[in-house]
Each structure stands twice: as structure tokens, then as C-alpha cells.
Design an enzyme around this catalytic site. Structure first.
Site: not given
Length: 436
Positions: A240, A407-409, A411
Site C-alpha cells: 500500500p 509503505d503504509h503498513r 509508516l
């Protein structure tokens, strides 16, 4: 006869392209002598010979793509002998001979008895050649022993003068598009390779091409570009992505780079490394299969380099321990060897955060896709001279757009914004970038 199958060269590849053969059928070769230049997903590497013997057959031509595990070369091994006759093929010499004194002839039973009473002969171990080292077989059971290498390096014989001209895939494509015969071009590259400049010179000398160009052409995507396409697709579909932007006044950083020996990219790299120390998760790796976050002891900075073969990310390991001058030298070294195709596999795979200087192409910025396995990538846009508020006045300043794709998982927005703000703070006060 021994058939050598194309091995996996350590990158999990399914196929490789034969860039150039170093040998031909009928050549005698030594163990570990280079046989061919093979284009893998990230570099052109030499393929060593696993045997000593004679080349009986080459199963692929230059420019052909070969699947891993497919036949590549047939060898006639040194010391090969025909098997000894046995069974019904035994000759009359195998029959028992009369005794020298004319006494009774020894019968098979007598012979068996003598053999049983005689001491067993000392078993000789059998050596079996393999790709690295050798295996010694004792009583049908293999044991591996490290090969003792000669200290004198192998010296490759000069190639015959009549060898066809060779070129990297992008150059071959350009020659095909322009209708230029590679064999008519005088090569100037390393190891006799035809370069893009050679094609330009040949085109200038021969004038405009008479043949009409086709409306379109197709070329199979192989090697680095094929690997990059697969890796970027996988990254974009499984991670993501999110991004944050910031316009930064880099006037002082640019002036420092122009007045000293440290490059602008090296000073920007120092800013990223200092900010990464405060936000360590930007260099972490997310493992989706186990739902684990892996953090590393060092910052291995990846530098995105554009080459004729495609995009390469070259790693500078433990970059946090380097100052701006050391980073300048390291970046120059990695970029040069990336374009030569001489980076090691470790230098191509060990980065845990990447910087992409898209500004050298004249663009203001962009949203880069994450290098697989990493959680952040930083894009530096072109430096523009523009009106800017500085110390209460509107003046012309040097401004650069910095983008962090993440990477939104791993940060969230706060961490990514804090990381970017710290990068900007150092770029606005570049003296900080000179500190270790």
C-alpha cells in the site's frame, strides 16, 4: 560426453540471455575458464567452466534466451576412456592359461579360493568433478573436499580476429532500428563491444539510411528490464503505497556543493541518513507472510542509476558511517560500475532505503514505486530558481521538491511527514550534513 545445464546464478531466475560466447566448438577449456557472458536480471556475468575438456557442442546462439536447467554445452571430458569389455564380450585372453611347467590348469574354483585367501587390495578413492571443488567417493559413499586452487591466475587467450562484433541488447536494438550492420561498425568498447557512440559515428559516415523504417517494431523484454517490470508490478500490487511532498529551499546546500568537493546528491544523502537515524522504521522491512517487522543495524543506502540496460539500484552499505566526501566517492563508484555492469550481487540486493535523483532528467518530482523489500524511497526533483520568502522578504532562491514514497503498513502519515521535515531541515542548513 557430459552435458552442462544452465544453472541458476543465484537470483532465482527462470532464464538468462547469452550475450557472447568466449569459446567455440572444438576448443579445449580448463576448469573455471570463462565460457560465456550471461545477462542475468541485474548484471552481465561470466559463466565459468565446470569441467576440463573439449567443447563438443554449443546448444544456444548469441542473443538467445535459455531456460535455467536447459542444456547449454556438451563437453568431451579430459581422460574419458571406453569401458572395459565384460560378460560375453570377454576375449580368449580371459581364459585360464596353462601353468609354466605344463602342470594342471587352474580351475575357476581354484582361482576363487586363491582370491579369498589373498589380502584385499587397497581401495582407491574415485574423484568426481563438480562445479565447485570436487567429491571423493570412498566405498560408494561421496565425501566433499575443498579444491586447492593454483595461485597462478588463468590467462584467457586472445580471441580470433575473425570473431563477429558483439554489442549489448540496447545497442543491438538501436542498430536494428537504424538498419546498421554491426559487422560493418568498428567497435571501441571494452572487450571489443560495439557502443552507441560507434553506431552514431557509423550513421554519420554512411549518411541517411535508404531503407524505409517500419511503422512499428517489437522486441522481447529480457534480462534487467524483464526483472524490473516483474518486481515493480509485484511491489505496486502488494504494497500500500502513499507519498508526501515538500518544497525545500536548498540554496545553501547548492552553494556548498559548488564551492567544495562534496556533490549535491551526497549532501542530500547525508540529510536522508541523519533523518533516518531519528525515524528508524523508514529502513525496516515488512514480512507479510509472518506479519513481522524486520529492523536493521545499519543503513544501506540504495542509489538508483539509469543504465543502457535499465534501472539499477546500487547499495552503499553502512552509509551512516560515511561523511559527505566519502559518500561522494562511493556514489560515483557505484554509478560507474552500474553502467559497466560490474556491480556484485551483494551491491545490487543489500539496500534498505533508496534515493532517486529524478531532477537530473529535468523534472520537478514524482511518486516512485518502492524497491521490493524496502519501506521508503526518496525522490529529488530538479532545483529551480524561484521567488521565495526568506527572512521576511521575497527573493530568488534555489528550491527543490523532495518526495517520500512509503509503505503504509510500516509508516503512518505522521512518521513519513516527520522524516521528510527532518530531511528538509538539514538541506536548509547544510552544515549539519558535514557532521558524521
Amino acid at each position: 560426453m557430459k552435458t552442462f545445464l544452465l544453472p541458476d546464478l543465484g537470483e532465482g531466475l527462470t532464464d538468462s540471455e547469452i550475450v557472447a560466447w568466449r569459446v567455440k566448438e572444438g576448443d579445449a577449456v580448463e576448469l573455471n575458464q570463462p565460457l560465456a557472458d550471461i545477462e542475468t536480471a541485474k548484471a552481465v556475468v561470466e559463466l565459468p567452466s565446470p569441467y576440463e575438456g573439449t567443447i563438443a557442442k554449443l546448444h544456444a546462439a548469441e542473443g538467445e534466451t535459455v531456460d535455467v536447467g536447459a542444456p547449454l554445452i556438451d563437453f568431451e571430458l579430459a581422460g574419458d576412456e571406453a569401458p572395459a569389455p565384460s560378460g560375453s564380450d570377454a576375449s580368449a585372453e580371459d581364459e585360464p592359461a596353462p601353468s609354466p611347467e605344463g602342470g594342471p590348469v587352474a580351475t575357476p574354483a581354484d582361482t576363487v579360493a586363491e582370491v579369498r585367501d589373498a589380502p584385499a587390495p587397497e581401495e582407491k578413492p574415485e574423484k568426481v568433478s563438480v562445479l565447485v571443488g570436487h567429491i571423493t567417493v570412498h566405498g560408494g559413499k561421496p565425501t566433499r573436499k575443498r579444491r586447492a586452487w593454483d595461485v597462478e591466475p588463468f590467462t584467457r587467450q586472445e580471441r580470433p580476429s575473425g570473431r563477429p562484433n558483439r554489442a549489448m541488447p540496447p545497442v543491438r536494438k538501436l542498430a536494428k532500428e537504424r538498419g546498421i550492420d554491426l559487422q560493418s561498425v568498428r567497435p571501441s568498447g571494452r572487450d571489443g563491444l560495439v557502443t552507441r557512440a560507434d553506431l552514431e559515428a557509423a550513421g554519420t559516415a554512411s549518411g541517411p539510411q535508404a531503407q524505409p523504417q517500419p511503422a512499428s517494431t517489437r522486441e522481447k523484454v529480457t534480462g534487467l528490464r524483464k526483472h524490473t517490470a516483474a518486481a515493480m508490478t509485484q511491489s505496486a500490487l502488494t504494497v500500500p503505497h502513499a507519498a508526501t511532498f515538500h518544497q525545500v529551499d536548498v540554496t545553501e546546500t547548492l552553494a556548498l556543493a559548488r564551492s567544495g568537493d562534496a556533490s549535491f546528491l551526497a549532501l542530500a544523502s547525508r540529510a536522508i541518513l541523519l533523518a533516518a537515524k531519528r525515524w528508524p522504521d523508514v529502513t525496516a522491512a515488512f514480512h507479510a507472510d509472518t506479519m513481522e517487522l524486520e529492523r536493521f543495524a545499519h543503513i544501506n543506502l540504495g542509489i538508483a542509476v539509469s543504465t543502457d540496460r535499465g534501472l539499477v539500484v546500487a547499495s552503499i552499505d553502512e552509509a551512516e558511517s560515511m561523511d559527505a566526501l566519502e559518500l561522494t566517492a562511493a556514489i560515483k563508484d557505484r554509478a560507474t560500475r552500474a553502467r559497466e555492469g560490474s556491480l556484485t550481487m551483494a551491491e545490487l540486493t543489500s539496500s534498505n532505503i533508496t534515493i532517486s535523483n529524478v531532477g537530473v532528467f529535468g523534472v520537478d518530482g514524482g511518486i516512485p514505486i518502492l524497491n521490493p523489500g524496502e519501506s521508503a524511497i526518496i525522490a529529488l526533483g530538479a532545483v529551480r530558481r524561484m521567488p521565495w520568502e526568506h527572512e521576511g522578504e521575497i527573493v530568488l532562491r534555489d528550491v527543490c521538491t523532495v518526495t517520500v514514497s512509503f509503505d503504509h503498513r510500516v509508516l503512518d502519515g505522521r512518521e513519513a511527514a516527520g522524516f521528510l521535515a527532518d530531511i528538509a531541515a538539514v538541506l536548509e542548513r547544510p552544515a549539519l550534513a558535514l557532521a558524521r
